[in-house]
Design a protein around this motif. Sequence first.
Motif, PDB file in Angstrom:
ATOM      1  N   ILE A  91       3.858  -4.993   2.267  1.00 22.66           N
ATOM      2  CA  ILE A  91       2.930  -4.901   1.317  1.00 22.66           C
ATOM      3  C   ILE A  91       3.275  -5.792  -0.026  1.00 22.66           C
ATOM      4  O   ILE A  91       4.270  -6.060  -0.633  1.00 22.66           O
ATOM      5  CB  ILE A  91       2.948  -2.957   1.022  1.00 22.66           C
ATOM      6  N   SER A  92       2.156  -6.829   0.582  1.00 21.69           N
ATOM      7  CA  SER A  92       1.700  -7.601  -0.680  1.00 21.69           C
ATOM      8  C   SER A  92       1.015  -7.132  -2.254  1.00 21.69           C
ATOM      9  O   SER A  92      -0.119  -6.673  -1.632  1.00 21.69           O
ATOM     10  CB  SER A  92       1.514  -8.484  -0.464  1.00 21.69           C
ATOM     11  N   ILE A  93       1.572  -6.505  -3.525  1.00 26.42           N
ATOM     12  CA  ILE A  93       1.465  -6.969  -4.652  1.00 26.42           C
ATOM     13  C   ILE A  93       1.695  -7.940  -5.424  1.00 26.42           C
ATOM     14  O   ILE A  93       1.894  -8.302  -5.673  1.00 26.42           O
ATOM     15  CB  ILE A  93       1.866  -5.313  -5.111  1.00 26.42           C
ATOM     16  N   GLU A  94      -0.166  -8.791  -5.579  1.00 25.43           N
ATOM     17  CA  GLU A  94       0.024  -9.910  -6.448  1.00 25.43           C
ATOM     18  C   GLU A  94       0.102  -9.486  -7.530  1.00 25.43           C
ATOM     19  O   GLU A  94       0.628 -10.616  -8.873  1.00 25.43           O
ATOM     20  CB  GLU A  94      -1.070 -10.802  -5.581  1.00 25.43           C
ATOM     21  N   GLU A  95      -0.635  -8.540  -8.177  1.00 25.03           N
ATOM     22  CA  GLU A  95      -0.156  -8.387  -9.889  1.00 25.03           C
ATOM     23  C   GLU A  95       0.541  -7.176 -10.787  1.00 25.03           C
ATOM     24  O   GLU A  95       1.779  -7.098  -9.231  1.00 25.03           O
ATOM     25  CB  GLU A  95      -2.265  -7.742 -10.068  1.00 25.03           C
ATOM     26  N   SER A  96       0.357  -7.436 -11.650  1.00 24.50           N
ATOM     27  CA  SER A  96       1.566  -6.279 -11.930  1.00 24.50           C
ATOM     28  C   SER A  96       1.041  -4.715 -12.006  1.00 24.50           C
ATOM     29  O   SER A  96      -0.225  -4.528 -11.183  1.00 24.50           O
ATOM     30  CB  SER A  96       0.927  -5.727 -13.504  1.00 24.50           C
ATOM     31  N   TYR A  97       1.806  -3.405 -11.644  1.00 25.93           N
ATOM     32  CA  TYR A  97       1.622  -2.328 -11.087  1.00 25.93           C
ATOM     33  C   TYR A  97       2.602  -1.495 -11.561  1.00 25.93           C
ATOM     34  O   TYR A  97       3.782  -1.819 -12.276  1.00 25.93           O
ATOM     35  CB  TYR A  97       1.875  -2.568  -9.454  1.00 25.93           C
ATOM     36  N   THR A 215      -4.668   2.735 -18.225  1.00 25.03           N
ATOM     37  CA  THR A 215      -6.246   1.405 -18.544  1.00 25.03           C
ATOM     38  C   THR A 215      -5.009   0.435 -19.616  1.00 25.03           C
ATOM     39  O   THR A 215      -5.249  -0.688 -20.393  1.00 25.03           O
ATOM     40  CB  THR A 215      -6.411   2.459 -19.206  1.00 25.03           C
ATOM     41  N   ILE A 216      -4.008   1.524 -20.454  1.00 23.32           N
ATOM     42  CA  ILE A 216      -3.736   0.464 -21.376  1.00 23.32           C
ATOM     43  C   ILE A 216      -2.402  -0.522 -21.132  1.00 23.32           C
ATOM     44  O   ILE A 216      -2.568  -1.419 -21.421  1.00 23.32           O
ATOM     45  CB  ILE A 216      -2.279   1.237 -21.689  1.00 23.32           C
ATOM     46  N   HIS A 217      -2.083  -0.547 -19.755  1.00 20.18           N
ATOM     47  CA  HIS A 217      -1.132  -2.160 -18.799  1.00 20.18           C
ATOM     48  C   HIS A 217      -2.299  -2.777 -18.154  1.00 20.18           C
ATOM     49  O   HIS A 217      -1.764  -3.593 -17.748  1.00 20.18           O
ATOM     50  CB  HIS A 217       0.312  -1.579 -18.085  1.00 20.18           C
ATOM     51  N   GLN A 218      -2.940  -2.070 -18.261  1.00 21.45           N
ATOM     52  CA  GLN A 218      -4.041  -3.159 -17.047  1.00 21.45           C
ATOM     53  C   GLN A 218      -3.808  -3.710 -15.652  1.00 21.45           C
ATOM     54  O   GLN A 218      -3.802  -4.364 -15.098  1.00 21.45           O
ATOM     55  CB  GLN A 218      -4.527  -4.463 -18.220  1.00 21.45           C
ATOM     56  N   VAL A 219      -3.201  -2.162 -15.255  1.00 21.16           N
ATOM     57  CA  VAL A 219      -2.935  -2.639 -13.866  1.00 21.16           C
ATOM     58  C   VAL A 219      -4.361  -1.981 -12.588  1.00 21.16           C
ATOM     59  O   VAL A 219      -4.553  -0.760 -13.423  1.00 21.16           O
ATOM     60  CB  VAL A 219      -1.422  -2.159 -13.596  1.00 21.16           C
ATOM     61  N   ASN A 220      -4.293  -2.123 -11.926  1.00 19.71           N
ATOM     62  CA  ASN A 220      -4.660  -1.289 -10.434  1.00 19.71           C
ATOM     63  C   ASN A 220      -4.368  -0.990  -9.528  1.00 19.71           C
ATOM     64  O   ASN A 220      -4.769   0.613  -8.463  1.00 19.71           O
ATOM     65  CB  ASN A 220      -6.038  -2.360 -10.201  1.00 19.71           C
ATOM     66  N   HIS A 221      -2.894  -0.678  -9.494  1.00 17.60           N
ATOM     67  CA  HIS A 221      -2.126  -0.509  -8.377  1.00 17.60           C
ATOM     68  C   HIS A 221      -1.041   0.444  -8.558  1.00 17.60           C
ATOM     69  O   HIS A 221      -0.209   0.031  -9.716  1.00 17.60           O
ATOM     70  CB  HIS A 221      -1.440  -1.518  -7.656  1.00 17.60           C
ATOM     71  N   VAL A 222      -0.744   1.461  -8.100  1.00 18.12           N
ATOM     72  CA  VAL A 222       0.288   2.456  -8.107  1.00 18.12           C
ATOM     73  C   VAL A 222       1.719   2.732  -7.434  1.00 18.12           C
ATOM     74  O   VAL A 222       0.602   3.105  -6.121  1.00 18.12           O
ATOM     75  CB  VAL A 222      -0.771   3.755  -9.065  1.00 18.12           C
ATOM     76  N   VAL A 223       2.914   2.945  -7.144  1.00 22.15           N
ATOM     77  CA  VAL A 223       3.104   2.523  -5.924  1.00 22.15           C
ATOM     78  C   VAL A 223       3.689   4.363  -5.881  1.00 22.15           C
ATOM     79  O   VAL A 223       4.226   4.555  -7.323  1.00 22.15           O
ATOM     80  CB  VAL A 223       4.442   1.185  -5.834  1.00 22.15           C
ATOM     81  N   ILE A 224       3.347   5.144  -5.824  1.00 16.83           N
ATOM     82  CA  ILE A 224       4.271   6.434  -6.076  1.00 16.83           C
ATOM     83  C   ILE A 224       5.844   6.679  -5.102  1.00 16.83           C
ATOM     84  O   ILE A 224       5.799   6.091  -3.645  1.00 16.83           O
ATOM     85  CB  ILE A 224       3.697   7.407  -4.949  1.00 16.83           C
ATOM     86  N   ILE A 225       6.716   7.077  -5.571  1.00 21.40           N
ATOM     87  CA  ILE A 225       7.907   7.649  -5.560  1.00 21.40           C
ATOM     88  C   ILE A 225       8.846   8.810  -5.894  1.00 21.40           C
ATOM     89  O   ILE A 225       8.472   9.126  -6.522  1.00 21.40           O
ATOM     90  CB  ILE A 225       8.849   5.876  -5.394  1.00 21.40           C
ATOM     91  N   GLY A 226      10.124   9.023  -5.453  1.00 20.51           N
ATOM     92  CA  GLY A 226      10.561  10.204  -5.985  1.00 20.51           C
ATOM     93  C   GLY A 226      10.840  11.770  -4.474  1.00 20.51           C
ATOM     94  O   GLY A 226       9.850  11.400  -3.533  1.00 20.51           O
ATOM     95  N   THR A 227      11.849  11.979  -4.982  1.00 24.02           N
ATOM     96  CA  THR A 227      12.200  13.179  -3.840  1.00 24.02           C
ATOM     97  C   THR A 227      10.608  14.231  -3.603  1.00 24.02           C
ATOM     98  O   THR A 227      10.921  15.004  -2.429  1.00 24.02           O
ATOM     99  CB  THR A 227      13.490  13.756  -4.697  1.00 24.02           C
ATOM    100  N   SER A 228       9.364  14.560  -4.578  1.00 23.76           N
ATOM    101  CA  SER A 228       9.037  15.785  -4.433  1.00 23.76           C
ATOM    102  C   SER A 228       7.834  15.377  -3.855  1.00 23.76           C
ATOM    103  O   SER A 228       7.420  15.893  -3.005  1.00 23.76           O
ATOM    104  CB  SER A 228       8.129  15.942  -6.132  1.00 23.76           C
ATOM    105  N   MET A 229       7.856  14.447  -3.660  1.00 22.01           N
ATOM    106  CA  MET A 229       7.131  13.633  -1.971  1.00 22.01           C
ATOM    107  C   MET A 229       7.518  14.175  -0.733  1.00 22.01           C
ATOM    108  O   MET A 229       6.672  14.388   0.005  1.00 22.01           O
ATOM    109  CB  MET A 229       6.971  12.089  -1.711  1.00 22.01           C
ATOM    110  N   ILE A 230       8.725  14.707  -0.795  1.00 24.78           N
ATOM    111  CA  ILE A 230       9.382  14.383   0.859  1.00 24.78           C
ATOM    112  C   ILE A 230       8.484  16.052   1.613  1.00 24.78           C
ATOM    113  O   ILE A 230       9.190  16.815   0.436  1.00 24.78           O
ATOM    114  CB  ILE A 230      10.958  14.701   0.507  1.00 24.78           C
TER     115      ILE A 230
END
Length: 268
Positions: A91-97, A215-230
């Motif tokens: 997975i390639s995310i070229e910009e900030s996220y 919006t504040i940090h001007q990003v378009n991609h979000v990576v979701i992690i963590g144990t609550s997703m299990i």
Amino acid sequence: MQQITAGIDAGGSLIKIVYKENGRMHFKKFPSNKQDSSISWLKTIAPSLRVSLAGGKAAAIQKKYFHDSIIIPEFQAASDGVRFLLAKENISIEESYLIVNIGTGTSWHVVKGDKSERILGSGMGGGTFTGLGSLLTQVQDYQLLTILAEEGNKEKVDMLVKDIYDSNDSPINGELTAANFAKGKKLNHTEADRLASLSNMIAETIVLLTSQAATIHQVNHVVIIGTSMIGNPSLKRALEFYLNMVGLTTVFLEKGEYCGAIGAYLSV
């Protein structure tokens, strides 16, 4: 004897362990109250061991079991683990996220190139779902709570926009929540309905904060992690739906709950 390296992420609810043996990476997790048995298990399979630690209980584990280990800052470990898994999953995310780490609570990090910074935290997370869910249903087990939430109907508990406006007059999507738990005083809802409402409220709160941070940090991609997703399809589905609605591209990593342990492992 072959020396094995391991990364341990000792969090508030779970101890996650990552180690590599015979060229293959292995993943294991234990409840935090099983600390002694989890470390005993690790030492049994790997008598010759080099360890790096992360997480809130890392210092206690270092003091008791691994005096020669190093401790990696929790947020650095999580960010390093995300980079590793993104590359592994091609997975390639070229910009900030943004990284949104949903564990017992939730933390937000912005990643710009090789640098990452924690920008936000909230007490809303898996601990909220387990604790408040237990009060709403008397069910204590996290996975049973997630199963009930999947079976429930939040419309029986939440007031939706369409409950206020006629469909033709609604200024926004009628399926959106107008007020969480606003129908709670009514008696025609089940434990599963209450849990569905709770899961939705957590998702909405996380998305609201994520949208503001993006919006504040001007990003378009979000990576979701963590144990609550299990094993929590209702939370995952709601997050994906609402994040897409606000125009954010969402990435769920296959082993996202192990990012902290992976980051620790990479530092051994």
